[in-house]
Design a protein around this motif. Structure first.
Motif, PDB file in Angstrom:
ATOM      1  N   ASP A   1      50.669  31.164  38.013  1.00  0.00           N
ATOM      2  CA  ASP A   1      50.804  32.352  37.293  1.00  0.00           C
ATOM      3  C   ASP A   1      49.568  32.533  36.463  1.00  0.00           C
ATOM      4  N   MET A   2      49.250  31.443  35.642  1.00  0.00           N
ATOM      5  CA  MET A   2      48.367  31.512  34.508  1.00  0.00           C
ATOM      6  C   MET A   2      46.963  31.682  35.222  1.00  0.00           C
ATOM      7  N   ALA A   3      46.687  31.262  36.464  1.00  0.00           N
ATOM      8  CA  ALA A   3      45.257  31.041  37.209  1.00  0.00           C
ATOM      9  C   ALA A   3      45.448  32.751  37.765  1.00  0.00           C
ATOM     10  N   GLN A   4      46.480  33.291  38.175  1.00  0.00           N
ATOM     11  CA  GLN A   4      46.443  34.476  38.424  1.00  0.00           C
ATOM     12  C   GLN A   4      45.876  35.829  37.414  1.00  0.00           C
ATOM     13  N   GLN A   5      46.663  35.348  36.283  1.00  0.00           N
ATOM     14  CA  GLN A   5      46.592  36.255  35.091  1.00  0.00           C
ATOM     15  C   GLN A   5      44.863  36.044  34.754  1.00  0.00           C
ATOM     16  N   ALA A   6      44.392  34.938  34.848  1.00  0.00           N
ATOM     17  CA  ALA A   6      43.046  34.677  34.578  1.00  0.00           C
ATOM     18  C   ALA A   6      42.128  35.342  35.533  1.00  0.00           C
ATOM     19  N   ALA A   7      42.460  35.314  36.719  1.00  0.00           N
ATOM     20  CA  ALA A   7      41.645  35.934  37.858  1.00  0.00           C
ATOM     21  C   ALA A   7      41.805  37.411  37.383  1.00  0.00           C
ATOM     22  N   GLU A   8      42.981  38.023  37.203  1.00  0.00           N
ATOM     23  CA  GLU A   8      42.973  39.617  36.915  1.00  0.00           C
ATOM     24  C   GLU A   8      42.202  39.699  35.957  1.00  0.00           C
ATOM     25  N   GLU A   9      42.104  38.939  34.908  1.00  0.00           N
ATOM     26  CA  GLU A   9      41.343  39.169  33.659  1.00  0.00           C
ATOM     27  C   GLU A   9      39.991  39.490  33.921  1.00  0.00           C
ATOM     28  N   ILE A  10      39.311  38.177  34.615  1.00  0.00           N
ATOM     29  CA  ILE A  10      37.926  38.379  35.169  1.00  0.00           C
ATOM     30  C   ILE A  10      37.815  39.499  35.983  1.00  0.00           C
ATOM     31  N   GLU A  11      38.578  40.144  36.737  1.00  0.00           N
ATOM     32  CA  GLU A  11      38.288  41.255  37.467  1.00  0.00           C
ATOM     33  C   GLU A  11      38.405  42.419  36.773  1.00  0.00           C
TER      34      GLU A  11
END
Length: 79
Positions: free
Chosen positions: A11-21
């Protein structure tokens, strides 16, 4: 000992990826302004042009890691 579930890390990795996008989208919106600024700056001879390079796609790595973590059993991490 703290138990860190793969799902939580994913979930943390997913949130980080979304923020990058989200930030990439913002950069895309601002890119025309930056390009115009660079063109004017170059025309006026204030500073030399800037080289643009590409690095590793961190969002892609984070999403891939999140998928791998979700597929693994629960991991325990000692503090």
């Amino acid at each position: 000992m703290t138990t860190l579930r793969n799902h939580d890390v994913a979930d943390m990795a997913q949130q980080a990826a979304e923020e990058i996008e989200r930030l990439r989208a913002q950069i895309n919106r601002l890119a025309p302004l930056a390009e115009a600024y660079e063109a004017i700056r170059t025309i006026l001879g204030l500073l030399p042009g800037q080289a643009i390079g590409y690095g590793e796609d961190l969002a892609h790595r984070l999403r891939r890691q999140a998928e791998e973590l979700r597929a693994q059993p629960v991991a325990k991490i000692e503090e």
